[in-house]
Design an enzyme around this catalytic site. Structure first.
Site, short mmCIF file in Angstrom:
data_model
loop_
_atom_site.label_atom_id
_atom_site.label_comp_id
_atom_site.label_asym_id
_atom_site.label_seq_id
_atom_site.Cartn_x
_atom_site.Cartn_y
_atom_site.Cartn_z
N SER A 111 48.44 26.52 11.26
CA SER A 111 47.47 25.64 10.61
C SER A 111 47.41 24.24 11.22
CB SER A 111 47.76 25.55 9.12
OG SER A 111 49.12 25.29 8.88
N HIS A 167 44.40 31.29 7.95
CA HIS A 167 43.38 30.62 8.76
C HIS A 167 42.60 31.57 9.66
CE1 HIS A 167 44.29 26.47 7.70
NE2 HIS A 167 45.54 26.85 7.64
N LYS A 198 39.67 29.59 2.40
CA LYS A 198 39.34 28.98 3.68
C LYS A 198 38.01 29.54 4.19
CE LYS A 198 43.95 27.31 4.14
NZ LYS A 198 45.35 27.62 4.35
#
Ligand SMILES: *Cc1c(COP(=O)(O)O)cnc(C)c1O
Length: 397
Positions: free
Chosen positions: A179, A207, A236
């Site tokens: 990240s 992610h 996300k």
């Protein structure tokens, strides 16, 4: 005055340049946000596909609210397992081609629950040094033994696995798209090492999901690798909130019995679940492919621009992900540079310890399919100006 230590600690944080504050955003998440009253291009969110304010997701949430109301009313195991929760789990298991899926209220909940349910003091978890805080905290909650290996260093991991103390169970645990560094785990090597040493492979695709791999299925799918435990967030690229685990029916049944962060918390609100279901459909559709193609074009351009400016070594990755660290180093300085960029209409957060190691403070640019090609160029021009003023250190060539 039992709480005076708080003021002392806050003063110490500020002196170190580590004090944090929230940046209020007016309006919705998106390409342009209003930060502290100033409009700026948004290079700080994890909304990689620009879905957080998408009209289709909003409609799905509104319709679900009409049919099912707002709150789930209780935990999943008591009275809070509504149709939309089950439908989303079925969609997620199908998306990842696994037997079953289980929703958690966030990635943080998922990682605490998974690690504390599966591991304990008799076990060993091999953990990449840059793994997300929620994986680290999950290990702490599990009171498991943790062997931290240097970031991405599979040769050292091989040695550590070979030297491992006798353990009831072994786990290799990793983020797939890191990240704060934006690089990828070496999943084929990790899968092979886990197999060779009888360890389970636990991957956190927070992610990467929606962004990487066929249909946005993540890095494991891109490599054709099946992890033993697969964790992803809905907060996300899916643009909503919540998280999930996929795997065998046995794993999911075990987790719904034993993961305390699943058992002892109220289920996700139905509109959130319905919006996420809409996002899961969108992400794997042709429209999702188009969003990923847009994002990839921006990432390629930005990566090349950073290399040209001497702010990254090239090629950063064969195909860069959407996260780009720009090294600053000093904790005070990184916030000054971030503030300066906000003045130029570019919202990019400075990242400091403890999120990253001391001395490695950085700007963290995250790109989105919502960005226009001109946006990337504007950011690069602002960075070029900072480089020309020697306000940003260049990487040694
Ligand atoms: C963001 C993140 C999480 C936490 O997910 P949330 O749904 O935001 O709680 C977990 N793991 C990794 C690797 C993350 O980047």
């Amino acid at each position: 005055m039992p709480l005076t230590f708080i003021n002392d600690e806050l003063r110490a944080l500020a002196a170190r340049g580590h004090a944090r504050r929230m940046r209020p955003i007016d309006g919705a998440q998106g390409r342009v946000v209003t930060v502290d009253g100033r409009p700026a291009l948004n290079f700080s969110s994890n909304d990689y596909l620009g879905l957080a304010a998408d009209a289709r997701l909003r409609d799905a949430a509104r319709n679900a609210m009409t049919d099912h109301g707002l709150g789930a009313g209780s935990s999943r195991l008591v009275a809070g397992s509504l149709g939309p929760h089950r439908r989303l789990e079925v969609a997620l298991a199908a998306f990842h081609d696994r037997e079953a899926a289980l929703l958690f209220n966030s990635g943080y909940h998922a990682n605490l629950g998974v690690l504390s349910a599966l591991s304990g003091p008799e076990d060993v978890v091999f953990s990449d040094e840059l793994n997300h805080a929620s994986l680290i905290d999950g290990c702490k909650l599990a009171r498991t033994r943790v062997v931290v290996y240097p970031h991405g260093d599979t040769a050292t991991l091989a040695r550590l696995l070979a030297e491992a103390p006798v353990a009831r169970r072994k786990f290799v645990v990793t983020d797939t798209l890191f990240s704060m560094d934006g690089d990828f785990a070496q999943l084929p090597a990790l899968r092979a090492l886990a197999d060779a040493h009888g360890a389970a492979l636990v991957v956190d695709e927070a992610h990467a999901t929606g962004v990487v791999g066929p249909g946005g299925r993540g890095l494991a799918a891109a490599h054709g690798i099946v992890p033993d435990v697969h964790i992803a967030t809905l907060g996300k690229a899916f643009g909503v909130f919540g998280a999930y685990v996929t795997g065998s029916t046995a794993l999911i049944t075990f987790l719904l019995n034993r993961a305390r962060s699943f058992v002892f918390t109220t289920a996700l609100p139905v509109p959130v679940v319905a919006a996420a279901t809409c996002a899961v459909t969108l992400v794997q559709s042709r429209a999702g492919d188009e969003l990923r193609a847009r994002l990839t074009r921006s990432c390629d351009e930005f990566a090349a621009g950073l290399v040209r400016l001497g702010l990254a070594r090239g090629p950063a990755h064969p195909a860069p992900g959407p996260i780009f660290p720009v090294h600053v180093g000093d904790d005070h300085r990184v916030m000054e540079v971030s503030e300066r960029l906000l003045g130029e209409g570019i919202f990019v957060q400075g990242i400091r310890p403890p999120t990253v190691a001391p001395g490695t403070a950085r700007l963290r640019f995250s790109l989105s399919a919502a960005h226009e090609p001109d946006d990337v160029q504007l950011a690069l021009r602002a960075l070029a100006q900072l480089v020309s003023e020697r306000a940003l250190p260049q990487v040694p060539r």
